[in-house]
Design an enzyme around this catalytic site. Structure first.
Site, PDB file in Angstrom:
ATOM      1  N   PRO A  87      50.041  37.635  39.151  1.00 55.49           N
ATOM      2  CA  PRO A  87      49.831  38.151  40.511  1.00 55.49           C
ATOM      3  C   PRO A  87      48.352  38.149  40.881  1.00 55.49           C
ATOM      4  O   PRO A  87      47.518  38.599  40.111  1.00 55.49           O
ATOM      5  CB  PRO A  87      50.366  39.585  40.430  1.00 55.49           C
ATOM      6  CG  PRO A  87      51.220  39.619  39.211  1.00 55.49           C
ATOM      7  CD  PRO A  87      50.666  38.607  38.272  1.00 55.49           C
ATOM      8  N   GLU A  88      48.045  37.612  42.041  1.00 53.92           N
ATOM      9  CA  GLU A  88      46.676  37.638  42.539  1.00 53.92           C
ATOM     10  C   GLU A  88      46.589  38.645  43.684  1.00 53.92           C
ATOM     11  O   GLU A  88      47.567  39.296  44.041  1.00 53.92           O
ATOM     12  CB  GLU A  88      46.244  36.231  42.975  1.00 53.92           C
ATOM     13  CG  GLU A  88      46.131  35.283  41.773  1.00 53.92           C
ATOM     14  CD  GLU A  88      44.965  34.323  41.909  1.00 53.92           C
ATOM     15  OE1 GLU A  88      43.976  34.652  42.593  1.00 53.92           O
ATOM     16  OE2 GLU A  88      45.041  33.226  41.325  1.00 53.92           O
TER      17      GLU A  88
END
Ligand SMILES: [Zn+2]
Length: 271
Positions: free
Chosen positions: A2-3
């Site tokens: 996840p960014e």
């Protein structure tokens, strides 16, 4: 992994179910993720009211009315599940609300983390104290980058991944922003012109904002049980497109390795 946009989308999705709610039941279903759960987590949160949610870099923040904030990081594989039919073996933290919703933090690889920090002392929390400006805030401006990068010989790509320079930028969006700003990721950071920095800042903000918007549109489909927040397909210009045609010229997207991680670029377009 996840960014920032996925974390932002996750926080917005959680806010729909948590903001203003009392946590009627809080449960940890194992002792740790990457680190042990904080001592007293269940006691402190049970019966507390959620006063707001926020994001800092790639951390999600859940503020409660007992002067503490739960900080979560999704690590490599973390995600929140909203109203799962039943809990699975990777659902390690469960929150239930007065309105009858159940939220489960699911993290199969357990590289994520959960911390409990005094809300008044958040800025001094070690992981936050050294962070650079939020990329979507006005504090990320060409002047900030010009100062932070002056005289630096490291590659611009690696400097943008340094959380002390910009908070929360990861590999995907650095590759995409450098492509959009037509800057070679290998260029020494201190030699990037002021004009190029003037393109880079809006490019960073745009690639993040577009990804958040794409996530937000995905979010509207999350009425079904077992909906997972924070993951969505996104069309990238260069990321993951080695050997495919550049969308701006007749050239081909290349992959190189910098600092042990892949970088995708168009050598024609990026100088
Ligand atoms: Zn090109």
């Amino acid at each position: 992994m996840p960014e920032l946009p996925e974390v932002e989308t996750t926080v917005r999705g959680l806010a729909r179910h948590l903001a203003g709610q009392v946590l009627t039941h809080v449960e940890t279903r194992r002792a740790d993720l990457r680190r042990p759960f904080p001592p007293g987590l269940v006691q402190v949160l049970t019966g507390a009211r959620v006063t707001g949610l926020a994001r800092r870099a790639k951390y999600g923040l859940i503020h409660v009315d007992r002067d503490v904030t739960l900080i979560f990081h999704l690590g490599m594989s973390g995600r929140w599940r909203i109203d799962p039919d039943e809990l699975g073996k990777h659902d390690h933290l469960v929150l239930e609300t007065g309105s009858g919703h159940r939220l489960a933090l699911c993290d199969p690889r357990r590289f994520g983390s959960v911390d409990l920090v005094d809300t008044a002392a958040l800025a001094a929390w070690p992981a936050f104290a050294a962070l650079g400006p939020e990329p979507l805030s006005d504090a990320l401006a060409p002047a900030h980058l010009a100062t932070a990068l002056a005289g630096r010989s490291a590659a611009i790509k690696l400097m943008l991944l340094d959380q002390r320079i910009v908070a929360g930028l990861g590999n995907i969006y650095v590759c995409e922003a450098l492509y959009r700003a037509r800057i070679d990721p290998r260029r020494a950071a201190g030699t990037v012109s002021r004009a190029a920095l003037g393109r880079l800042v809006p490019a960073i903000k745009a690639v993040l904002a577009e990804a958040i918007e794409a996530g937000g549109s995905t979010l509207r489909d999350y009425a079904q049980p077992d909906g997972e927040l924070g993951y969505f397909a996104k069309q990238f210009d260069v990321y993951g497109r080695e050997g495919e045609p550049c969308r701006s010229c007749s050239g081909t997207v290349r992959r190189i390795v910098q600092g042990g991680r892949s970088t995708w670029l168009c050598p024609n377009c990026q100088k």
